[in-house]
Motif scaffolding. Structure first.
Motif, PDB file in Angstrom:
ATOM      1  N   GLY A  88     -24.934  55.301  40.277  1.00  0.00           N
ATOM      2  CA  GLY A  88     -25.935  54.873  41.242  1.00  0.00           C
ATOM      3  C   GLY A  88     -25.273  53.994  42.271  1.00  0.00           C
ATOM      4  N   PRO A  89     -25.979  53.700  43.349  1.00  0.00           N
ATOM      5  CA  PRO A  89     -25.362  52.889  44.397  1.00  0.00           C
ATOM      6  C   PRO A  89     -25.131  51.453  43.938  1.00  0.00           C
ATOM      7  N   SER A  90     -24.368  50.703  44.693  1.00  0.00           N
ATOM      8  CA  SER A  90     -24.034  49.333  44.352  1.00  0.00           C
ATOM      9  C   SER A  90     -25.304  48.494  44.212  1.00  0.00           C
ATOM     10  N   GLY A  91     -25.342  47.683  43.171  1.00  0.00           N
ATOM     11  CA  GLY A  91     -26.467  46.781  42.983  1.00  0.00           C
ATOM     12  C   GLY A  91     -27.694  47.404  42.347  1.00  0.00           C
ATOM     13  N   CYS A  92     -27.571  48.629  41.833  1.00  0.00           N
ATOM     14  CA  CYS A  92     -28.755  49.295  41.275  1.00  0.00           C
ATOM     15  C   CYS A  92     -29.015  48.883  39.831  1.00  0.00           C
ATOM     16  N   GLY A  93     -28.111  48.128  39.227  1.00  0.00           N
ATOM     17  CA  GLY A  93     -28.368  47.633  37.872  1.00  0.00           C
ATOM     18  C   GLY A  93     -27.551  48.306  36.781  1.00  0.00           C
ATOM     19  N   LYS A  94     -26.531  49.047  37.144  1.00  0.00           N
ATOM     20  CA  LYS A  94     -25.718  49.746  36.139  1.00  0.00           C
ATOM     21  C   LYS A  94     -25.023  48.749  35.209  1.00  0.00           C
ATOM     22  N   SER A  95     -24.343  47.777  35.808  1.00  0.00           N
ATOM     23  CA  SER A  95     -23.619  46.806  34.978  1.00  0.00           C
ATOM     24  C   SER A  95     -24.592  46.028  34.118  1.00  0.00           C
ATOM     25  N   THR A  96     -25.763  45.739  34.682  1.00  0.00           N
ATOM     26  CA  THR A  96     -26.749  44.986  33.905  1.00  0.00           C
ATOM     27  C   THR A  96     -27.155  45.778  32.665  1.00  0.00           C
ATOM     28  N   ILE A  97     -27.399  47.070  32.815  1.00  0.00           N
ATOM     29  CA  ILE A  97     -27.760  47.901  31.662  1.00  0.00           C
ATOM     30  C   ILE A  97     -26.630  47.867  30.633  1.00  0.00           C
ATOM     31  N   THR A 108     -20.071  54.144  36.742  1.00  0.00           N
ATOM     32  CA  THR A 108     -19.215  54.427  37.894  1.00  0.00           C
ATOM     33  C   THR A 108     -20.095  54.531  39.121  1.00  0.00           C
ATOM     34  N   HIS A 109     -19.511  54.370  40.317  1.00  0.00           N
ATOM     35  CA  HIS A 109     -20.294  54.854  41.436  1.00  0.00           C
ATOM     36  C   HIS A 109     -19.546  55.936  42.202  1.00  0.00           C
ATOM     37  N   ASP A 110     -18.556  56.485  41.500  1.00  0.00           N
ATOM     38  CA  ASP A 110     -17.829  57.608  42.053  1.00  0.00           C
ATOM     39  C   ASP A 110     -18.462  58.879  41.495  1.00  0.00           C
ATOM     40  N   LYS A 161     -34.992  40.770  33.734  1.00  0.00           N
ATOM     41  CA  LYS A 161     -35.345  39.887  34.835  1.00  0.00           C
ATOM     42  C   LYS A 161     -34.408  38.697  34.760  1.00  0.00           C
ATOM     43  N   TYR A 162     -33.636  38.480  35.834  1.00  0.00           N
ATOM     44  CA  TYR A 162     -32.710  37.353  35.835  1.00  0.00           C
ATOM     45  C   TYR A 162     -33.486  36.055  36.050  1.00  0.00           C
ATOM     46  N   PRO A 163     -32.917  34.940  35.630  1.00  0.00           N
ATOM     47  CA  PRO A 163     -33.629  33.663  35.759  1.00  0.00           C
ATOM     48  C   PRO A 163     -34.105  33.394  37.189  1.00  0.00           C
ATOM     49  N   ASP A 164     -33.397  33.895  38.189  1.00  0.00           N
ATOM     50  CA  ASP A 164     -33.820  33.631  39.564  1.00  0.00           C
ATOM     51  C   ASP A 164     -34.943  34.565  40.010  1.00  0.00           C
ATOM     52  N   GLY A 165     -35.444  35.389  39.111  1.00  0.00           N
ATOM     53  CA  GLY A 165     -36.586  36.230  39.453  1.00  0.00           C
ATOM     54  C   GLY A 165     -36.225  37.660  39.816  1.00  0.00           C
ATOM     55  N   THR A 166     -34.936  37.937  40.028  1.00  0.00           N
ATOM     56  CA  THR A 166     -34.520  39.305  40.349  1.00  0.00           C
ATOM     57  C   THR A 166     -34.816  40.228  39.166  1.00  0.00           C
ATOM     58  N   VAL A 167     -35.557  41.301  39.432  1.00  0.00           N
ATOM     59  CA  VAL A 167     -35.734  42.299  38.374  1.00  0.00           C
ATOM     60  C   VAL A 167     -34.657  43.353  38.582  1.00  0.00           C
ATOM     61  N   ALA A 168     -33.630  43.318  37.763  1.00  0.00           N
ATOM     62  CA  ALA A 168     -32.472  44.193  37.977  1.00  0.00           C
ATOM     63  C   ALA A 168     -32.656  45.541  37.304  1.00  0.00           C
ATOM     64  N   VAL A 169     -33.429  45.568  36.219  1.00  0.00           N
ATOM     65  CA  VAL A 169     -33.643  46.812  35.470  1.00  0.00           C
ATOM     66  C   VAL A 169     -35.099  46.850  35.056  1.00  0.00           C
ATOM     67  N   ASP A 187     -17.134  49.761  32.283  1.00  0.00           N
ATOM     68  CA  ASP A 187     -17.744  49.417  33.565  1.00  0.00           C
ATOM     69  C   ASP A 187     -16.739  49.683  34.686  1.00  0.00           C
ATOM     70  N   GLU A 188     -16.892  50.785  35.360  1.00  0.00           N
ATOM     71  CA  GLU A 188     -15.997  51.183  36.451  1.00  0.00           C
ATOM     72  C   GLU A 188     -14.527  50.962  36.087  1.00  0.00           C
ATOM     73  N   PRO A 189     -14.079  51.542  34.983  1.00  0.00           N
ATOM     74  CA  PRO A 189     -12.730  51.210  34.513  1.00  0.00           C
ATOM     75  C   PRO A 189     -11.627  51.704  35.436  1.00  0.00           C
TER      76      PRO A 189
HETATM   77  N1  LIG Z   1     -26.671  36.678  37.170  1.00  0.00           N
HETATM   78  C1  LIG Z   1     -27.508  37.244  38.053  1.00  0.00           C
HETATM   79  N2  LIG Z   1     -28.548  36.555  38.550  1.00  0.00           N
HETATM   80  C2  LIG Z   1     -29.408  37.121  39.423  1.00  0.00           C
HETATM   81  N3  LIG Z   1     -29.314  38.369  39.883  1.00  0.00           N
HETATM   82  C3  LIG Z   1     -28.296  39.126  39.433  1.00  0.00           C
HETATM   83  C4  LIG Z   1     -27.333  38.599  38.497  1.00  0.00           C
HETATM   84  N4  LIG Z   1     -26.441  39.572  38.232  1.00  0.00           N
HETATM   85  C5  LIG Z   1     -26.818  40.641  38.956  1.00  0.00           C
HETATM   86  N5  LIG Z   1     -27.935  40.377  39.676  1.00  0.00           N
HETATM   87  C6  LIG Z   1     -28.656  41.314  40.551  1.00  0.00           C
HETATM   88  O1  LIG Z   1     -29.098  42.392  39.781  1.00  0.00           O
HETATM   89  C7  LIG Z   1     -28.924  43.601  40.482  1.00  0.00           C
HETATM   90  C8  LIG Z   1     -28.106  44.580  39.675  1.00  0.00           C
HETATM   91  O2  LIG Z   1     -26.797  44.085  39.520  1.00  0.00           O
HETATM   92  P1  LIG Z   1     -25.660  44.909  38.779  1.00  0.00           P
HETATM   93  O3  LIG Z   1     -24.469  44.043  38.711  1.00  0.00           O
HETATM   94  O4  LIG Z   1     -26.196  45.432  37.497  1.00  0.00           O
HETATM   95  O5  LIG Z   1     -25.422  46.106  39.790  1.00  0.00           O
HETATM   96  P2  LIG Z   1     -24.404  47.325  39.679  1.00  0.00           P
HETATM   97  O6  LIG Z   1     -25.231  48.543  39.660  1.00  0.00           O
HETATM   98  O7  LIG Z   1     -23.473  47.108  38.551  1.00  0.00           O
HETATM   99  O8  LIG Z   1     -23.649  47.253  41.059  1.00  0.00           O
HETATM  100  P3  LIG Z   1     -22.098  47.521  41.389  1.00  0.00           P
HETATM  101  O9  LIG Z   1     -21.942  48.991  41.493  1.00  0.00           O
HETATM  102  O10 LIG Z   1     -21.918  46.852  42.699  1.00  0.00           O
HETATM  103  O11 LIG Z   1     -21.292  46.906  40.270  1.00  0.00           O
HETATM  104  C9  LIG Z   1     -28.309  43.256  41.823  1.00  0.00           C
HETATM  105  O12 LIG Z   1     -29.316  43.239  42.781  1.00  0.00           O
HETATM  106  C10 LIG Z   1     -27.745  41.888  41.603  1.00  0.00           C
HETATM  107  O13 LIG Z   1     -27.815  41.144  42.798  1.00  0.00           O
END
Ligand SMILES: Nc1ncnc2c1ncn2[C@@H]1O[C@H](COP(=O)(O)OP(=O)(O)OP(=O)(O)O)[C@@H](O)[C@H]1O
Ligand SMILES: [Mg+2]
Lengths: 401, 270
Positions: free
Chosen positions: A37-46, A192-194, A12-20, A159-161
């Motif tokens: 997974g599609p863009s923004g699904c949380g791959k990079s966060t994991i 990747t998202h390819d 959970k990011y400080p702004d409340g977004t639950v990314a994973v 990460d998407e090298p």
């Molecule tokens: N520092 C942050 N603060 C708040 N929300 C964040 C932060 N970083 C990422 N997010 C949110 O967390 C979610 C997952 O982000 P993430 O970067 O893991 O996606 P991704 O799967 O890697 O996407 P992409 O394929 O576009 O790289 C997104 O909805 C993003 O907006």
């Protein structure tokens, strides 16, 4: 080398977004796992949580059996390759690759030897004294890989090298990455998202949507036995055809006609909703004239106007428009949005993409008889996306008894 | 077309340089020929330079100028670097306000603050001390430093810091070995800008000092007398003006490449 275990990991990011949310994943020693997974699904966060660049909000991360939630990145002994390559612009290629070794306080001779070895593997020897600014994209990418492999880390995170390379180079580098991983046998997590990369590179693929794992499996398993609508639509190119279906008189009413259903699916349908979605991959259609008698019994035939024929030499992609309702669900809309197709004009009816044999005499503008393999049709519940034809992890079509 | 641009350039350069040349010329003239109106002195002399370096007044002011400008620059750049790093890197509540207020301070007409500052410094007992000048210099140069530095830091790809951490660096090592070398041109640029601001200031220097103890050169110039009370000090003033311009010219010439490199460092991006 090490195994990596994620146990109910959430972010959970400080702004409340639950990314994973509640991700469970076990990555074996030496395994090559792809997160897709599609863009923004949380791959990079994991990936960043495994790396230690992001804190883990809840759950445990274990590397080699040891809980590492609170360890700094440098104490985890993991190397990472970034999408932007993140090469140090003020250092030469040699210095870039030597940087992790210098920080590890190795002696000069060992550093030189390791850097030279890595450079040889990646064909960078001639470039060792250049600055990153004077390298091509592909060369920079190789330097980034080189910096990761020099110190024999427990695992690689990528990460998407390859996403900054042009299409041709991407294909080349894909084989480089794959060979390198085989050779070193280092546990690798690759984002990747390819989906071509996902299908071709990894031992196992993890499909992520909105911060949750949808399905984990070998590429072929995901392709043949998708657990839900999202996985079915995400894997495969051209993607699976989805059509609306409803149950009437013990049969499935669809735009392709009424389809028979087997006892297995019928048993499940008693408490399923009235409206369903069927999914058929393009290669499970065939020109009816080319289907032999034995196969004919396994499927059904329908007739539809041919909209467009694309001949690939080895086969023909044939586009049909069929009368009837289009399938709708949240998953399908998300997939369409991710593919950038959400606002393409679709006209009335539903579109079908089929892959027919090259021998087919199909002509644009005519009505054509097409056969479809019922054993390969998937049936989905639009309310939760679940694949109703799946039985013990295997899909067997709508006619299975 | 080229010719016309060249001509225009020449006009601008002459326009800008003529007063400077005039002062240089005055500084080399003898008292007798000061008012002859020649650009090129008929009689060259170094007498004026000798005079100013012999008078305690000038040397003392020069020491004050160098000391005060260096201390103010160091503090402003160190604080500015930290603040700019935060502005560029972190999302914290009140970030917009911080940037806004610092802009506001930079825009504030300094003249209107002179008399309140005078009163405050008298009360605090820091009137006519180095500290009394260093404080307002920092106040007014800090926004400048924060502004230039944060624009700079924003261009540094932060993946580099992450990469350094993954490569086994501590936070401090990542900053020292990776971020600092990239930020250096920016820090140089703002240090030069801040130094020039402090070095050239006349307003605060004249209002917040009363003796040689802390008077800087720009202020001291106006109190100049010649070698004796009754001599025309124009030659000496000109010589002093030339002397204090030299460090600035050297600075700019010497660091010119660095400044330019700094202003275009966006080129580091992969
Ligand atoms: N520092 C942050 N603060 C708040 N929300 C964040 C932060 N970083 C990422 N997010 C949110 O967390 C979610 C997952 O982000 P993430 O970067 O893991 O996606 P991704 O799967 O890697 O996407 P992409 O394929 O576009 O790289 C997104 O909805 C993003 O907006
Ligand atoms: Mg990402």
């Amino acid at each position: 080398m090490a195994d990596i275990v994620l146990d109910k990991v959430s972010k959970k990011y400080p702004d409340g977004t639950v990314a994973v949310r509640d991700v469970d994943l076990e990555i074996a020693d030496g395994e090559f796992v792809i997160l897709v997974g599609p863009s923004g699904c949380g791959k990079s966060t994991i990936l960043n949580m495994i790396a230690g660049l992001e804190d883990i909000s809840s759950g445990d991360l274990r590397i080699d059996g040891e809980r590492v939630n609170d360890k700094a990145p440098r104490d985890r002994d993991i190397a990472m390759v970034f999408q932007s390559y993140a090469l140090y612009p003020n250092m030469t290629v040699r210095e870039n690759m030597a940087f992790p070794l210098r920080l590890a306080k190795l002696d000069k001779a060992t550093i030189d030897e390791k850097v030279n070895d890595a450079a040889k593997v990646l064909e960078l020897t001639a470039l060792l004294d250049r600055k990153p600014a004077n390298l091509s994209g592909g060369q920079r990418q190789r330097v980034a890989m080189g910096r990761a492999i020099v110190r024999n880390p427990k695992a690689f995170l990528m990460d998407e090298p390859l996403s900054n390379l042009d299409a041709k180079l991407r294909v080349q580098m894909r084989t480089v990455v794959s060979r390198l991983q085989r050779r070193l046998g280092t546990t690798t997590v690759y984002v990747t998202h390819d989906q071509t990369e996902a299908m071709t590179l990894g031992d196992r693929v993890v499909i992520v949507r909105a911060g949750a794992i949808q399905q984990v499996g070998e590429p072929q398993q995901l392709y043949d036995h998708p657990a839900n609508l999202f996985v079915a639509g995400f894997i495969g190119s051209p993607s699976m055809n989805f059509l609306h279906a409803s149950v009437a008189d013990g049969r499935l009413r669809t735009a392709l006609g009424d389809l028979p259903i087997g006892s297995r699916v019928r048993g499940l349908l008693s408490d399923a909703p009235e409206n369903l979605i069927i999914g058929i991959r393009p290669e499970h259609f065939e020109d009816a004239a080319l289907v032999d008698e034995a196969a004919r019994a396994k499927g059904t035939e329908f007739e539809a106007p041919v909209e467009l024929v694309e001949s690939m030499g080895s086969d023909k992609y044939v586009y049909f428009t069929v009368e009837g309702e289009r399938a709708t669900s949240a998953e399908l809309e998300e997939l369409a949005a991710d593919a950038g197709a959400s606002d393409l004009p679709t006209g009335g009816g539903a579109n079908l993409v089929t892959r027919l044999s090259a021998e087919s005499a199909v002509k644009e503008g005519e009505n054509w008889r097409v056969w479809v393999n019922l054993e390969k049709i998937h049936l989905f519940d639009p309310s939760n996306g679940r694949n109703l034809t799946l039985h013990e992890g295997r899909a067997a079509g709508v006619t299975a008894e | 077309m080229k010719l016309r641009w060249g001509l225009l350039d020449a006009v601008v350069v002459v326009f800008a340089l003529l007063p400077v040349l005039w002062i240089v010329s005055l500084s080399f003239k003898t008292t007798a020929t000061l008012t002859d109106g020649n650009l090129i002195p008929r009689e060259w002399t170094l007498e004026n330079y000798r005079t100013i370096f012999q008078t305690d007044q000038f040397v003392r002011a020069l020491v004050n100028s160098i000391g005060i400008a260096l201390i103010s620059t160091t503090i402003a750049v160190v604080l500015g670097t930290m603040a700019a790093y935060a502005v560029a890197r972190l999302d914290f509540p009140g970030k917009g306000a911080l940037v806004g207020v610092s802009l506001l301070i930079a825009m504030f007409p300094q003249v209107s603050l002179v008399s309140p500052l005078f009163d405050i410094e008298r009360q605090l007992g820091i009137f006519d001390t180095w500290l009394g000048l260093i404080l307002p210099y920092i106040t007014f140069s800090l926004p400048l430093a924060i502004y230039t530095l944060s624009a700079f830091f924003k261009q540094i790809p932060w993946d580099l810091e992450k990469a350094a951490k993954m490569d086994g660096a501590t936070q401090a090592q990542a900053f020292r070995k990776v971020i600092a070398p990239l930020a250096a041109p920016g820090v140089f640029t703002s240090a030069i800008l801040v130094f020039i601001f402090c070095w050239n200031d006349f307003l605060f220097a004249i209002s917040l000092t009363s003796t040689e103890r802390s008077r800087t050169v720009p202020a001291a110039l106006s109190f100049f007398t010649g070698a004796s009370q009754f001599e025309d000090p124009t030659g000496a003033i000109s010589a002093a003006a030339v002397v204090i311009t030299i460090p600035i010219i050297l600075f700019v010439l010497f660091f010119q490449r660095r400044i330019v490199a700094g202003l275009t460092s966006g080129a580091v991006k992969g």
